[in-house]
Scaffold this motif. Structure first.
Motif, PDB file in Angstrom:
ATOM      1  N   GLN A  33      18.508 -66.866 -90.047  1.00 31.69           N
ATOM      2  CA  GLN A  33      19.940 -66.751 -89.808  1.00 31.69           C
ATOM      3  C   GLN A  33      20.187 -65.965 -88.516  1.00 31.69           C
ATOM      4  O   GLN A  33      20.642 -64.826 -88.520  1.00 31.69           O
ATOM      5  N   THR A  34      19.876 -66.621 -87.381  1.00 29.20           N
ATOM      6  CA  THR A  34      20.077 -66.016 -86.071  1.00 29.20           C
ATOM      7  C   THR A  34      21.244 -66.708 -85.375  1.00 29.20           C
ATOM      8  O   THR A  34      21.554 -67.871 -85.645  1.00 29.20           O
ATOM      9  N   GLU A  35      21.851 -66.027 -84.440  1.00 31.50           N
ATOM     10  CA  GLU A  35      23.050 -66.528 -83.786  1.00 31.50           C
ATOM     11  C   GLU A  35      22.798 -67.832 -83.026  1.00 31.50           C
ATOM     12  O   GLU A  35      23.625 -68.745 -83.048  1.00 31.50           O
ATOM     13  N   ALA A  36      21.651 -67.943 -82.367  1.00 32.22           N
ATOM     14  CA  ALA A  36      21.366 -69.135 -81.561  1.00 32.22           C
ATOM     15  C   ALA A  36      21.323 -70.398 -82.399  1.00 32.22           C
ATOM     16  O   ALA A  36      21.660 -71.488 -81.915  1.00 32.22           O
TER      17      ALA A  36
ATOM     18  N   TYR B 159      23.230 -71.220 -84.797  1.00 28.74           N
ATOM     19  CA  TYR B 159      24.543 -71.622 -85.280  1.00 28.74           C
ATOM     20  C   TYR B 159      25.345 -72.413 -84.249  1.00 28.74           C
ATOM     21  O   TYR B 159      26.365 -72.997 -84.577  1.00 28.74           O
ATOM     22  N   TRP B 160      24.897 -72.431 -82.997  1.00 31.84           N
ATOM     23  CA  TRP B 160      25.713 -72.976 -81.907  1.00 31.84           C
ATOM     24  C   TRP B 160      25.246 -74.353 -81.451  1.00 31.84           C
ATOM     25  O   TRP B 160      24.058 -74.656 -81.452  1.00 31.84           O
TER      26      TRP B 160
ATOM     27  N   ARG C  14      30.396 -73.300 -83.329  1.00 24.94           N
ATOM     28  CA  ARG C  14      29.537 -72.398 -84.094  1.00 24.94           C
ATOM     29  C   ARG C  14      29.814 -72.665 -85.572  1.00 24.94           C
ATOM     30  O   ARG C  14      30.949 -72.568 -86.015  1.00 24.94           O
TER      31      ARG C  14
ATOM     32  N   THR D 127      28.438 -72.074 -89.638  1.00 23.06           N
ATOM     33  CA  THR D 127      27.589 -71.527 -90.686  1.00 23.06           C
ATOM     34  C   THR D 127      28.061 -72.111 -92.012  1.00 23.06           C
ATOM     35  O   THR D 127      28.983 -72.936 -92.050  1.00 23.06           O
TER      36      THR D 127
END
Length: 372
Positions: free
Chosen positions: A143-146, A148-149, A177, A179
């Motif tokens: 669950q990393t930000e990259a 999600y995009w 983005r 989730t």
């Protein structure tokens, strides 16, 4: 003597009876046996244990190895080792095994990260069992930000010189983005044209919104906003901010249709007005929009957007922004994008010379898109 002849007769008769049997047994023992076909059942096809690839088994019993990218709207994006990028309906997957971590989102909006195994209608994440029917999203990696995009940019240009010097630019860009619990969208569309040194087109529109899912289809939109610039419509800029609710009417692997809306506040700064007129306006508004996307074929997508803004007469009254387009896949990264845009303003405000802008603007945009 007669007794000996009888014994000999019996011996010859026995030899005659057993000789074919002996020959038959000898031939059967020395002849190679013909292989018998093996009747395979689905349980005979198992996914290999592999530390380098993800594996999926289709309901047709075909096996594919590669890399899981994501699962959204019941469609799994899978980077096959031999067949490049595939989009597979979730219902067509019999079994799945990831070699590394994935983040799985469930219909109750919870998330679990671990090594995923799907088989016989069950889901195992690091050995813990879940119901496969509860799976809503899958994102490769933790669950990393990259992860999600996603984003896309489509650019078009027309340069002309000689008897007429003309420069035309157009751009459509979006970033998303997503989730399990939320969704954020940022969209831009802009056009610029100059002919023989005179600016003839110059409009820019930025839209953004944030959605928080309360269920699989119903979501709260705590904030949405729009900035629109078009001097030829006498808008130095128009800013709209609001909040609302939304609902996914159709949410399948090939078709998505959602509708949302809510109250808003609009502030308009006019580009030029007569000396005795005010140069700005603010008012309450109500915004409704709907977005429709459908996969026509594996290489062609159709998308449409229709947004309505009901504001004060000074800010334009009833206005709408409509876009319809086709995206044709050329390669895994590049698309040909064809878009038709229709902007309407019901009550345009007069310019400083008391002339009125036209109510409708139409644009046809041809661009090459890059998926990022």
């Amino acid at each position: 003597m007669k007794s000996q002849r009888n014994k000999m007769t019996v011996a010859l008769t026995a030899a005659g009876l057993y000789m074919p049997l002996l020959v038959s047994c000898s031939v059967y023992a020395t002849s190679p046996q013909k292989p018998q076909p093996v009747q395979l059942t689905p349980n005979h096809l198992t996914i290999p244990v592999d530390s380098q690839f993800d594996w999926i088994q289709l309901t047709s019993l075909e096996l594919l190895k590669g890399e899981i990218k994501n699962l959204y709207d019941d469609k799994l994006e899978f980077e096959s080792d031999e067949l490049d990028t595939l989009f597979i309906d979730w219902e067509d997957i019999k079994a799945l095994q990831s070699h590394s971590l994935v983040s799985v989102g469930f219909t109750d909006l919870t998330t679990k990260t671990g090594q995923l195994i799907v088989e016989d209608g069950k889901t195992l994440i690091d050995g813990e069992e879940f119901d496969r029917n509860r799976i809503m999203t899958i994102i490769a990696g933790g669950q990393t930000e990259a992860n999600y995009w996603s984003s896309k940019i489509s650019l078009g240009a027309n340069l002309r010189s000689g008897n007429t010097d003309q420069v035309d630019y157009s751009a459509i860009a979006n970033a998303h983005r997503r989730t399990t619990e939320s969704r954020y969208n940022l969209d831009y569309i802009g056009n610029y044209s100059k002919t023989d040194g005179d600016n003839t087109i110059n409009n820019h529109r930025i839209n953004t919104n944030f959605d928080w899912y309360l269920s699989k289809q119903f979501y709260l939109r705590p904030v949405f906003a729009e900035i629109y610039i078009d001097p030829f419509l006498n808008y130095e800029y128009r800013a709209t901010v609001g909040f609302g609710i939304g609902y996914d009417i159709i949410d399948t692997s090939k078709t998505n249709w959602s509708i949302s809306g809510g109250p808003a506040y609009t502030y308009t700064k006019f580009d030029n007005v007569a000396q005795d007129q005010v140069d700005d306006d603010s008012s309450a508004a109500f915004v409704i929009d709907t977005v429709y996307d459908v996969e026509i074929t594996s290489d062609i997508d159709f998308n449409a957007l229709y947004r309505i803004n009901y504001g004060s007469d000074a800010s334009g009254g009833y206005t709408h922004h409509a876009l319809a387009g086709f995206s044709i896949e050329l390669t895994d990264m590049f698309d040909l994008d064809l878009s038709l845009v229709w902007d309407h303003i019901n009550k345009p405000q007069p310019n400083s010379d008391n002339s009125f802008p036209k109510q409708d603007d139409y644009q046809f945009i041809i661009g090459f898109g890059i998926d990022i």
